[in-house]
Design an enzyme around this catalytic site. Sequence first.
Site, short mmCIF file in Angstrom:
data_model
loop_
_atom_site.label_atom_id
_atom_site.label_comp_id
_atom_site.label_asym_id
_atom_site.label_seq_id
_atom_site.Cartn_x
_atom_site.Cartn_y
_atom_site.Cartn_z
N ASN A 280 7.54 79.44 21.81
CA ASN A 280 6.43 78.58 21.71
C ASN A 280 7.15 77.13 22.19
O ASN A 280 7.61 76.56 21.49
CB ASN A 280 5.75 78.34 20.42
N TRP A 281 7.02 77.15 23.66
CA TRP A 281 7.40 75.81 24.18
C TRP A 281 6.76 74.43 23.59
O TRP A 281 7.45 73.35 24.02
CB TRP A 281 7.56 75.85 25.82
N LYS A 282 5.76 74.55 23.09
CA LYS A 282 4.94 73.39 22.84
C LYS A 282 4.72 72.38 24.10
O LYS A 282 4.66 72.95 25.06
CB LYS A 282 5.44 72.61 21.57
N GLU B 252 -0.21 73.12 14.55
CA GLU B 252 -0.37 72.27 15.09
C GLU B 252 -1.75 71.81 15.59
O GLU B 252 -2.43 70.78 15.66
CB GLU B 252 0.63 71.75 16.24
N GLU C 170 3.36 81.35 9.43
CA GLU C 170 4.12 80.01 9.82
C GLU C 170 3.73 79.10 8.60
O GLU C 170 2.79 78.34 8.72
CB GLU C 170 3.66 79.51 11.09
N HIS D 241 -2.48 77.85 15.66
CA HIS D 241 -1.21 77.34 15.42
C HIS D 241 -1.63 75.90 14.53
O HIS D 241 -2.45 75.23 14.57
CB HIS D 241 -0.44 76.82 16.49
N GLY E 56 9.08 72.97 12.51
CA GLY E 56 9.79 71.84 13.22
C GLY E 56 10.74 70.99 12.13
O GLY E 56 10.82 69.73 12.46
N GLY F 99 9.91 77.79 17.99
CA GLY F 99 9.50 76.57 18.61
C GLY F 99 10.76 75.96 19.07
O GLY F 99 11.32 76.29 20.22
N GLY F 100 11.31 74.93 18.37
CA GLY F 100 12.45 74.33 19.04
C GLY F 100 13.80 75.01 19.41
O GLY F 100 14.26 74.64 20.50
N SER G 67 11.26 76.99 11.81
CA SER G 67 12.73 76.72 11.95
C SER G 67 13.56 77.77 12.02
O SER G 67 14.66 77.92 11.32
CB SER G 67 13.05 75.86 10.66
C1 PEP Z 1 6.52 76.82 16.17
O1 PEP Z 1 6.09 76.14 16.70
O2 PEP Z 1 5.50 77.92 16.01
C2 PEP Z 1 7.40 76.84 15.14
C3 PEP Z 1 7.65 77.70 14.33
O3 PEP Z 1 8.45 75.77 15.58
P1 PEP Z 1 9.90 75.57 15.20
O4 PEP Z 1 10.76 76.76 15.37
O5 PEP Z 1 10.44 74.53 15.69
O6 PEP Z 1 9.85 75.16 13.70
#
Ligand code: PEP
Length: 250
Positions: A10-12, A98, A168, A96, A174, A235-236, A214
């Site tokens: 997930n590149w956000k 966010e 999640e 999600h 994040g 994500g990250g 994370s």
């Molecule tokens: C996400 O955006 O779904 C996520 C899990 O982000 P991160 O891996 O950065 O915690």
Amino acid sequence: MARRPLIAANWKMHKTVQEAKSFVAALLPKIAAVRDRDVLICPPFPLIHAVDQARRDTPILLGAQNMYFADSGAFTGEVSGPMLKDLHCEFVILGHSERRWVFGETDELINKKVLAAITHGLIPILCVGEKIEEREQNLTEQVILNQLDLGIKNVPENVIGTMVIAYEPVWAIGTGRNASAKDAHDAIALIREFIHSRFGSGAADKLRILYGGSVKPENMATYMREEGIDGALVGGASLDPESFAKLVTY
Ligand code: PEP
């Protein structure tokens, strides 16, 4: 039943067209030997076409991070299921945290999106998870099951098993504070048990359930060792091809 692992990026709201192309070019040789798992990239909308072109004739799967439930119309700023299909998307992340907590999406809205995605042949990745204050009040199970129940409302029984659910926990996204493998395992077992009790073993055995929050190359294997965890939504750590390749080849 052996489910095929799914590792989803997930590149956000990150990357330019050129960065997206370079990412795919750098990733492909690093994951060339991988055959037994699915690799999915969910770029921001403006990069979908570039990633689609770069991944053509490769096993990389393509998804979006959101969509609206209507097919077309006066919905400024929104993107529809038919548009995502037209861009060759196969998956769409819905609900999600966010979207829920920054943009105020409700379970009812998310459910409409899930149903629309299915109608248009997109595989929804429905995200569920508790906030830290809910966890501290021992509401984790209740929150997960409520979001799941409302999110999959009216999804046809024969489709449930083809969906993807991502557990999640909001406090882990994040933040660098990942859930323990046991907590992720227990939440995912709860989700599968709910699906089993509602739809039977066919759907429950087929449904892929991911952990997200994370996930990093250093902790990926601890999740993948857990019974029932079918992959990760990242994500990250999915933004760098080196790091994402390590996640894929855990
Ligand atoms: C996400 O955006 O779904 C996520 C899990 O982000 P991160 O891996 O950065 O915690």
